[in-house]
Write an enzyme that holds these catalytic residues in place. Structure first.
Site, PDB file in Angstrom:
ATOM      1  N   TYR A  87       4.908  27.580  11.010  1.00  0.00           N
ATOM      2  CA  TYR A  87       4.329  26.065  10.568  1.00  0.00           C
ATOM      3  C   TYR A  87       2.599  26.235  10.342  1.00  0.00           C
ATOM      4  CZ  TYR A  87       1.689  22.832  12.056  1.00  0.00           C
ATOM      5  OH  TYR A  87       1.130  21.190  12.423  1.00  0.00           O
ATOM      6  N   SER A  89      -3.002  21.211   9.484  1.00  0.00           N
ATOM      7  CA  SER A  89      -3.601  21.256  11.168  1.00  0.00           C
ATOM      8  C   SER A  89      -4.303  22.779  10.731  1.00  0.00           C
ATOM      9  CB  SER A  89      -2.422  22.421  11.382  1.00  0.00           C
ATOM     10  OG  SER A  89      -2.592  22.355  12.118  1.00  0.00           O
TER      11      SER A  89
END
Length: 261
Positions: free
Chosen positions: A153, A139
């Site tokens: 995350y 990501s």
């Protein structure tokens, strides 16, 4: 080898984790279009799934879930393609203090350790066969963390990025290529639902709601997020023979969200 042959995956076996929806589902469809025999894993099989014989219901954030997936796909021999798409965040908003022990452990299990464990279970056979391609979906938060609700995350995805690079260096001499794909926002059903929610809750049009999201990221020069199919196209390229000399790379697909030179 012909140009068309370099785009094909005929006769190759693949596994896509998190393949029941969004980008994961698009990757499954893309690899099948390329001719691969594709296994899919996710926590729940969607109603009407076209290949229930190739679907494994398992939570790969757990040791037991990884063992279930590995046992099923290993029966027919080593994989040729392994794509880790599964990921997400369930940490509540409120900054670092709101992220408790359980949130950190959950995010690390889902976004990092599941991939590490599954690689440990499946890559030895790929190395033994002397060929294979692995893609870890990371990501842009690995380099551009959003602190309010997704810091665990982001940290897990940053760790996955580093792990992916190190693994690539180790197994490339033995014929297995490892790369990473780093998406920004993706136009999934969940994203579209969030846009609707934001618009209704703030008396905005959908376009205004989208712009609010883009502004929170510092802007998206392309003016839109990537589609799941665009992410799948990139993954398909990386696991194909067209990318046969690409190793240890991270491909960003974010519409220009992360400023680069």
């Amino acid at each position: 080898m012909s140009t068309s042959g370099r785009d094909r995956l005929d006769g190759r076996r693949a596994l896509v984790t998190g393949g029941s929806r969004g980008a994961g589902r698009a990757v499954v469809e893309r690899l099948r279009e390329m001719g691969a025999d594709v296994w899919t894993s996710a926590r729940t099989m969607p109603d009407g799934h076209p290949r229930p014989d190739r679907f494994i219901e398992a939570d790969t954030s757990t040791v037991a879930g990884v063992d279930t997936v590995a046992a099923r796909v290993s029966v027919e021999g080593p994989l040729d393609v392994l794509v880790h798409v599964v990921g997400g965040s369930s940490t509540p908003p409120g900054g670092f203090a709101a992220a408790g022990e359980e949130h950190w452990l959950a995010e690390l299990g889902l976004n990092l350790l599941g991939s590490v464990r599954l690689d440990r279970a499946l890559l030895p056979a790929m190395v033994g066969a002397g060929s294979g391609a692995v893609v870890h979906v990371t990501s842009i938060q690995g380099v551009m963390p959003l602190h309010d609700a997704t810091l665990p995350y982001a940290a897990a995805k940053a760790a996955l990025r580093t792990y992916s690079k190190g693994l690539a260096n180790e197994v490339a001499p033995r014929g297995v290529r490892v790369n990473a794909v780093s998406p920004g926002g993706i136009q999934t059903e969940a994203y579209e639902g969030f846009v609707d929610l934001l618009a209704r809750g703030n008396d905005l049009t959908r376009e205004q709601a989208k712009q609010t999201i883009f502004d929170s990221l510092g802007g998206v020069p392309l003016g839109r997020f990537a589609t799941p199919e665009e992410v799948a196209d990139l993954v398909g390229f990386l696991v194909s023979d067209r990318a046969s000399s690409i190793v240890g790379a991270e491909y960003v697909i974010d519409g220009g969200t992360v400023p680069t030179v």
